[in-house]
Scaffold this active site. Structure first.
Site: not given
Length: 582
Positions: A115, A402, A420, A440, A443, A468, A488-489
């Site tokens: 991440r 993503t 993503t 990012e 988020d 998510s 898909g978020g």
């Protein structure tokens, strides 16, 4: 040698979504016949290996690696390198990823956190102006939203641990497609045309996607020599070539030179590291549903949904039952309430990770579902926790983009990776290296506190924003039986949970399970997939007290089921993905 492909209907047909999701009672096993189940091609079958990814060129690159004896980790590198070229709106070198790995030799599950991280210069008020949160897209477009990319480091870390093929050879297809040009897909062309106002904010981005001032056209050939040069550097020097030197300098210059400059520095890039974390597993119907822990909320929230519905006869109700969807929808609302209260980067915020999927806690929460109607309201629970902390609820916006990759190799190793750049086309900043940068950091929560109580997912230097993404491997008797995930978020969680239920409870094969129409409830409103039989449930769900919303729900699920009979794979008909087996 026979290569079997399951090419999604959306990639091979000009039919609208409504036609793609027509239903047929005989599309599933007779005992699970349902009007909701969509027509779907037969799943791909294989006795050896399989790869499912969001673009045929990317899947074919992974298949070549597997065919030549490479591992799932090797194939992932090849797939990701191509995806960053052919679907730059979804993932790439300028983004991040979560990876779940099953090792066939040891029987162990490992998760790697790639991440993005907030720059060291970031503060909790990064997305505030005069003490008030910025508008979402005001924050997204430009350098302010860019976190330190993690994907190149994750690719290298996975290859070092589990790879077998020569590192440099894994970039061959991506380099060739970048230099020779690739055919612009319908989806990429449509998204470029629809996002012109934002994509033209940066001149470099506009030059690439709008040559001669016009959006790239479906079927046209797009060349990206800069990306090929970047991949050659990675192939020769490893990830260090990305995080130091000319490529890194180009990233920092792009971020800091944007119309809305960001804070990313050469130091941030040089310090980036992939983190190995414990897998989060939740029990369901005698299996273990395992995935990525914090900073991802995916495995915890999917696990909670499944744990909350387990006491109820979802298998007996079947997919046409409004009562089944009442239970799934309210279980999701309860899980999302816990997600908003507790879930964030556990390196910065203490979290009741084990308590959130504790069977006794979920059994107690499941009693809230015993009525006949929708819950009038939901609130976070009080999971077992060895730490006392007062936290406020967070409703950070997480919009879909993503991509997801599922792979099983000939040795039986399994890989599930969701990757993503966050929003479609990320920050809309195109670097001299030929790739887009993520957004990012949006988020994170734009607010730091709620009535004086701190929000767990607030911005902090070096912190990873909550996600998510839910790359998942379902285990039974110590071995994988399903590899699945989706873009898909925040709806990713619902997409993955639905697919697991469809496969495990309703007897659908993986292609039927991924194609099953979506019904997703996160915060109270029940989203029903437009153009599908899910619309017929609007009335019954409304009578139960749900507010419903018919909308497009364009997941990108890729799933592989493993059994004694071999492998079966499915690709989401809503996008351009394929599954390939040998």
């Amino acid at each position: 040698m026979r290569i079997l492909l399951a090419i999604s209907l959306a990639a091979s047909s000009a039919l609208p979504l409504a036609a793609l999701a027509q239903t047929a009672a005989d599309a599933v096993a007779p005992e699970a016949a349902t009007g909701l189940a969509p027509e779907a091609p037969a799943p791909v079958t294989s006795d050896d290996w399989m790869v499912a990814a969001a673009n045929p060129l990317a899947a074919e690159a992974g298949a070549r690696v597997l065919r030549e004896g490479g591992t799932a980790a090797d194939a992932m590198v090849a797939v990701q390198a191509v995806l960053g070229l052919v679907e730059p709106q979804s993932s790439g070198l300028g983004g991040g990823a979560f990876l779940v790995w099953y090792d066939a030799e040891t029987g162990e599950l490992t998760t790697l956190d790639g991440r993005e991280t907030a720059p060291l210069a970031a503060t909790p008020t990064l997305f505030q102006v005069d003490g008030e949160p910025m508008g979402f897209f005001d924050a997204v477009v430009g350098g302010l939203s860019v976190g330190t990319p993690g994907t190149p480091a994750l690719m290298e870390a996975a290859h070092r641990r589990w790879g077998r093929a020569n590192w440099g050879s894994l970039f061959e297809e991506a380099i060739a497609h970048a230099e020779d040009g690739f055919e612009v897909s319908p989806r990429l062309a449509t998204l470029v045309a629809d996002d012109m106002d934002r994509l033209t904010v940066s001149q470099a981005t506009a030059d690439y996607f709008y040559p001669n001032g016009e959006p790239i056209a479906e079927g046209s050939t797009l060349v990206n020599q800069a990306y090929a040069d970047t991949l050659r550097a990675l192939a020769a020097e490893g990830a260090e070539a990305f995080y130091t030197g000319e490529i890194a300098e180009g990233i920092v210059a792009t971020v800091r030179g944007a119309a809305k400059p960001g804070l990313l520095s050469m130091e941030d890039l040089a310090l980036y590291d992939v983190v190995e974390r414990d897998a989060v597993c939740a029990a369901y119907r005698g299996a273990e549903v395992c995935g990525m822990g914090p900073p991802s909320s995916g495995a915890l929230t999917v696990g909670q949904i499944l744990g909350l519905i387990e006491p109820y006869d979802i298998p007996g109700m079947g997919p046409d039952s409004p009562e089944a969807w009442r239970l799934i929808g309210d279980a999701s609302r309860l899980a999302f309430a816990d997600r908003g209260r507790y879930m964030a980067d556990s390196d910065f915020v203490p979290m009741p990770t084990d308590g959130l999927v504790d069977p006794a806690y979920l059994a107690e929460r499941a009693r809230l579902l015993e009525g006949d109607d929708a819950l009038p309201e939901v609130s976070p629970g009080s999971p077992p926790w060895d730490h006392a902390m007062l936290l406020a609820d967070d409703r950070s916006l997480e919009l879909p983009s993503t991509s997801h990759i599922s792979i099983v190799d000939a040795e039986g190793n399994a890989l599930s990776m969701t990757t993503t750049i966050e929003n479609g086309f990320g920050s809309r900043l195109f670097t001299p290296g030929g790739f887009l940068l993520n957004n990012e950091l949006t988020d994170f929560s734009f607010s730091t506190h709620d009535e004086g109580v701190p929000i767990a997912n607030r911005v902090e230097p070096g912190k990873r924003p909550r996600s998510s993404m839910a790359p998942t491997i379902v285990m039974r008797d110590g071995a994988p039986v399903l590899v699945v995930g989706s873009p898909g978020g925040s709806r990713i969680i619902g997409y993955v949970a639905k697919t697991i239920v469809a496969h495990m409870d309703w007897g659908m094969d993986v292609q039927q399970a991924v194609a099953l129409p979506h019904l997703v409830n996160r915060f109270g409103t029940y989203d029903l997939e437009a153009g599908t039989a899910a619309e017929a449930l609007a009335g019954p769900l409304g009578e139960m007290g749900f507010e419903t919303n018919v909308t497009d729900l364009t997941s990108g699920l890729h799933a592989i089921a493993l059994s004694e009979d071999g492998l079966t794979g499915g690709a989401d008909p809503r996008r351009e993905g394929v599954a390939i087996g040998d």
